[in-house]
Motif scaffolding. Structure first.
Motif, PDB file in Angstrom:
ATOM      1  N   UNK A 302      24.849 -19.707  35.254  1.00 32.55           N
ATOM      2  CA  UNK A 302      26.246 -20.151  35.144  1.00 32.55           C
ATOM      3  C   UNK A 302      27.278 -19.563  36.379  1.00 32.55           C
ATOM      4  N   UNK A 303      27.017 -18.232  36.408  1.00 33.22           N
ATOM      5  CA  UNK A 303      28.052 -17.707  37.670  1.00 33.22           C
ATOM      6  C   UNK A 303      27.596 -17.983  38.850  1.00 33.22           C
ATOM      7  N   UNK A 304      26.335 -18.154  39.298  1.00 31.47           N
ATOM      8  CA  UNK A 304      25.554 -18.416  40.450  1.00 31.47           C
ATOM      9  C   UNK A 304      25.948 -19.980  40.780  1.00 31.47           C
ATOM     10  N   UNK A 305      26.216 -20.838  39.924  1.00 33.55           N
ATOM     11  CA  UNK A 305      26.425 -22.195  40.265  1.00 33.55           C
ATOM     12  C   UNK A 305      27.982 -22.103  40.468  1.00 33.55           C
ATOM     13  N   UNK A 306      28.662 -21.505  39.961  1.00 34.89           N
ATOM     14  CA  UNK A 306      30.296 -21.377  40.093  1.00 34.89           C
ATOM     15  C   UNK A 306      30.358 -20.938  41.500  1.00 34.89           C
ATOM     16  N   UNK A 307      29.853 -19.973  41.853  1.00 33.74           N
ATOM     17  CA  UNK A 307      29.865 -19.395  43.278  1.00 33.74           C
ATOM     18  C   UNK A 307      29.339 -20.252  44.164  1.00 33.74           C
ATOM     19  N   UNK A 308      28.339 -21.045  43.922  1.00 39.35           N
ATOM     20  CA  UNK A 308      27.998 -22.126  45.018  1.00 39.35           C
ATOM     21  C   UNK A 308      28.710 -23.237  45.205  1.00 39.35           C
ATOM     22  N   UNK A 309      29.342 -23.688  43.880  1.00 39.54           N
ATOM     23  CA  UNK A 309      30.426 -24.652  44.225  1.00 39.54           C
ATOM     24  C   UNK A 309      31.542 -24.320  44.860  1.00 39.54           C
ATOM     25  N   UNK A 310      32.032 -23.010  44.470  1.00 39.87           N
ATOM     26  CA  UNK A 310      33.042 -22.426  45.183  1.00 39.87           C
ATOM     27  C   UNK A 310      34.443 -23.282  45.038  1.00 39.87           C
ATOM     28  N   UNK A 311      34.736 -23.780  43.929  1.00 40.49           N
ATOM     29  CA  UNK A 311      35.573 -24.735  43.589  1.00 40.49           C
ATOM     30  C   UNK A 311      37.024 -24.291  44.039  1.00 40.49           C
ATOM     31  N   UNK A 312      38.022 -25.292  44.220  1.00 41.82           N
ATOM     32  CA  UNK A 312      39.471 -25.142  44.259  1.00 41.82           C
ATOM     33  C   UNK A 312      40.126 -24.231  43.196  1.00 41.82           C
ATOM     34  N   UNK A 313      39.778 -24.696  41.735  1.00 46.40           N
ATOM     35  CA  UNK A 313      40.004 -24.180  40.850  1.00 46.40           C
ATOM     36  C   UNK A 313      38.857 -23.708  39.835  1.00 46.40           C
ATOM     37  N   UNK A 314      38.820 -22.758  39.337  1.00 48.44           N
ATOM     38  CA  UNK A 314      38.013 -22.178  38.257  1.00 48.44           C
ATOM     39  C   UNK A 314      38.379 -21.901  36.832  1.00 48.44           C
ATOM     40  N   UNK A 315      37.945 -22.396  36.100  1.00 45.79           N
ATOM     41  CA  UNK A 315      38.539 -22.279  34.479  1.00 45.79           C
ATOM     42  C   UNK A 315      37.336 -21.682  33.797  1.00 45.79           C
ATOM     43  N   UNK A 316      37.407 -20.605  33.178  1.00 49.51           N
ATOM     44  CA  UNK A 316      36.496 -19.894  32.174  1.00 49.51           C
ATOM     45  C   UNK A 316      37.009 -19.995  30.711  1.00 49.51           C
ATOM     46  N   UNK A 317      36.557 -20.907  29.847  1.00 45.83           N
ATOM     47  CA  UNK A 317      37.209 -21.083  28.543  1.00 45.83           C
ATOM     48  C   UNK A 317      35.853 -20.743  27.502  1.00 45.83           C
ATOM     49  N   UNK A 318      35.512 -19.437  27.612  1.00 46.47           N
ATOM     50  CA  UNK A 318      34.367 -18.883  26.455  1.00 46.47           C
ATOM     51  C   UNK A 318      35.233 -18.100  25.613  1.00 46.47           C
ATOM     52  N   UNK A 319      34.225 -17.556  24.844  1.00 47.49           N
ATOM     53  CA  UNK A 319      34.843 -16.596  23.752  1.00 47.49           C
ATOM     54  C   UNK A 319      35.140 -15.235  24.512  1.00 47.49           C
ATOM     55  N   UNK A 320      34.677 -14.761  25.724  1.00 47.66           N
ATOM     56  CA  UNK A 320      35.073 -13.710  26.416  1.00 47.66           C
ATOM     57  C   UNK A 320      35.018 -14.007  27.862  1.00 47.66           C
ATOM     58  N   UNK A 321      36.004 -14.710  28.307  1.00 47.85           N
ATOM     59  CA  UNK A 321      36.251 -15.040  29.680  1.00 47.85           C
ATOM     60  C   UNK A 321      36.507 -13.882  30.488  1.00 47.85           C
ATOM     61  N   UNK A 322      36.816 -12.826  30.288  1.00 46.78           N
ATOM     62  CA  UNK A 322      36.920 -11.659  31.180  1.00 46.78           C
ATOM     63  C   UNK A 322      35.732 -11.084  31.675  1.00 46.78           C
ATOM     64  N   UNK A 323      34.534 -11.534  30.901  1.00 44.12           N
ATOM     65  CA  UNK A 323      33.158 -10.972  31.238  1.00 44.12           C
ATOM     66  C   UNK A 323      32.882 -11.475  32.412  1.00 44.12           C
ATOM     67  N   UNK A 324      33.573 -12.593  32.974  1.00 49.07           N
ATOM     68  CA  UNK A 324      33.121 -13.269  34.279  1.00 49.07           C
ATOM     69  C   UNK A 324      34.100 -12.715  35.663  1.00 49.07           C
ATOM     70  N   UNK A 325      34.764 -11.952  35.225  1.00 49.49           N
ATOM     71  CA  UNK A 325      35.923 -11.368  36.519  1.00 49.49           C
ATOM     72  C   UNK A 325      34.685 -10.780  37.596  1.00 49.49           C
ATOM     73  N   UNK A 326      33.872 -10.103  37.354  1.00 43.41           N
ATOM     74  CA  UNK A 326      33.371  -9.276  38.428  1.00 43.41           C
ATOM     75  C   UNK A 326      31.986 -10.390  38.824  1.00 43.41           C
ATOM     76  N   UNK A 327      31.781 -11.389  38.433  1.00 42.06           N
ATOM     77  CA  UNK A 327      30.447 -12.175  38.640  1.00 42.06           C
ATOM     78  C   UNK A 327      31.057 -13.360  39.238  1.00 42.06           C
ATOM     79  N   UNK A 328      32.172 -14.297  39.038  1.00 45.43           N
ATOM     80  CA  UNK A 328      32.679 -15.244  39.796  1.00 45.43           C
ATOM     81  C   UNK A 328      33.576 -14.756  40.863  1.00 45.43           C
TER      82      UNK A 328
END
Length: 423
Positions: A302-328
């Motif tokens: 999921x993180x690799x996909x986000x980094x590949x898309x490299x979108x203008x806006x990225x929204x993380x709406x999961x149980x623990x969104x801060x887990x993605x901070x160092x990966x996205x």
């Protein structure tokens, strides 16, 4: 629904500028360069069907427009402005950074042109998200260009210009306005840098004129990518998708989840709600051609996909969104959690909504106060430091066969030894 491999092979295509526009843009820019205001008035009539004998709007009308607004709307503009200003002040580069002998100094640009889109909609938020930054940076001259309208520039846009502190405003749009700011005309001054979002004509004009004038970015269609799980509020996610899609028919939306059933439920809700919304034709066109639901096999994927898309806006709406901070890592702006929807970032959060699109977040960043500053290094060496490093410089100059470079150093060392012997 598609998986990562299928998406990367078929879904992730960069949105490119229409190459057929290139000669049109070149002609527009060249005409403005040679004909100045005459060309601008002609293009206003041709493209916007508005006759503008006066290209500049009297600055006194900004305050009048501000006072005509409803009090609640004025307060909304002020709150947005205050939050943007405070945030940008907090991230502004300091005037001097480095050691006592080598450091950098920062200075505001002298003049900036801001493009504010017009036509079908009004965008006071773009005024606040650009002009405020330039003001905090200390830019001396801030000019706004915006397309002319038959009923005049909306009060809400003029009021935002008043609050943000615009110095002059001109009713000119499209590629011709970018050319006017790059070259200067009888009415519109030449500026150092042009910022602000626009259509393909504006984007292509920026590309064509870069070097003649500084630019923020060459923007493509707006986009959002979301990572969601079973804890996400799917009713809210539906409108997060719609909010992005309603920008225009080319807007792109991506939703990633490890939970296949979650994506199925979201798609059902989107189709169920689509016929009931405003701006439905635009949203439907966007979703038909530029909407992707992607099933990821793992957190890492999921993180690799986000980094590949490299979108203008990225929204993380999961149980623990801060887990993605160092990966996205490669996104224009990252929104964490249910109470940080992207729309808040469009208007009032603080960071600018002028962000990189079209995978350019992999090598650039969103607009900030620091984009209105120039920096230069200062080298102020002591004699001891010079003596410590001059031998290295002489050797490198010699091997590059730049012998006058070598002598520029050698003459100083020779005189230094002579003066020491003399003393």
């Amino acid at each position: 629904m598609i998986d990562k491999t299928t998406f990367l092979n078929t879904g992730l295509k960069q949105s490119t500028l229409n190459e057929d526009l290139y000669p049109i843009i070149k002609d527009i820019c060249d005409n403005v360069k040679h004909l100045g205001d005459e060309a601008l008035r002609s293009y206003n009539q041709t493209f916007d069907q508005v006759e503008t004998t006066q290209l500049e709007i009297d600055i006194s009308t900004l305050q009048d427009a501000y006072h005509r607004l409803d009090e609640d709307l004025r307060q909304a503009l002020h709150q947005s402005h205050e939050r943007i200003s405070a945030y940008q002040q907090s991230i502004k580069q300091s005037e001097q950074q480095g050691s006592s002998e080598c450091y950098e100094m920062y200075h505001p640009l002298e003049s900036v042109g801001v493009y504010v889109p017009g036509g079908k909609a009004s965008y006071p938020s773009t005024v606040l998200m650009t002009v405020t930054l330039a003001k905090v940076a200390g830019v001396e001259h801030i000019y706004v260009v915006t397309p002319p309208q038959q009923q005049g520039i909306p009060d809400i846009v003029l009021a935002a210009c008043y609050i943000a502190g615009v110095d002059r405003i001109f009713q000119v749009g499209g590629a011709q306005s970018i050319a006017a700011l790059a070259y200067g005309t009888e009415t519109i001054p030449k500026v150092d840098k042009v910022v602000g979002p626009g259509n393909q004509y504006v984007a292509y004009a920026k590309k064509y004129l870069f070097g003649q004038v500084g630019i923020d970015q060459i923007a493509g269609p707006s986009e959002i990518a979301l990572i969601i799980d079973e804890t996400a509020d799917l009713d809210a996610i539906v409108y997060d998708v719609f909010a992005q899609a309603e920008h225009d028919e080319l807007a792109r939306t991506f939703v990633i989840s490890e939970n296949y059933a979650c994506l199925q439920q979201l798609e059902h809700k989107i189709q169920q709600t689509l016929s009931t919304i405003e701006r439905q034709p635009i949203v439907e066109a966007s979703l038909s051609n530029h909407h992707f639901l992607i099933h990821a096999s793992s957190f890492t994927e999921a993180c690799d996909l986000m980094n590949t898309i490299a979108p203008e806006h990225a929204s993380i709406q999961t149980a623990t969104p801060r887990d993605y901070l160092n990966h996205v890592r490669y996104v224009g702006a990252l929104f964490l959690g249910h109470y940080s929807p992207e729309v808040i970032g469009d208007y009032v959060a603080g960071p600018s909504h002028v962000l990189p699109t079209n995978q350019t977040a992999r090598f650039t960043n969103g607009l900030s106060v620091n984009d209105f500053l120039t920096r230069h290094s200062v080298i102020d060496l002591t004699q001891d430091t010079f003596s410590e490093i001059e031998g290295t410089a002489r050797q490198l100059a010699h091997v590059e066969q730049l012998f006058n470079h070598e002598h520029s150093i050698k003459i100083r060392t020779t005189k230094e030894h002579y003066n020491n012997d003399k003393n």
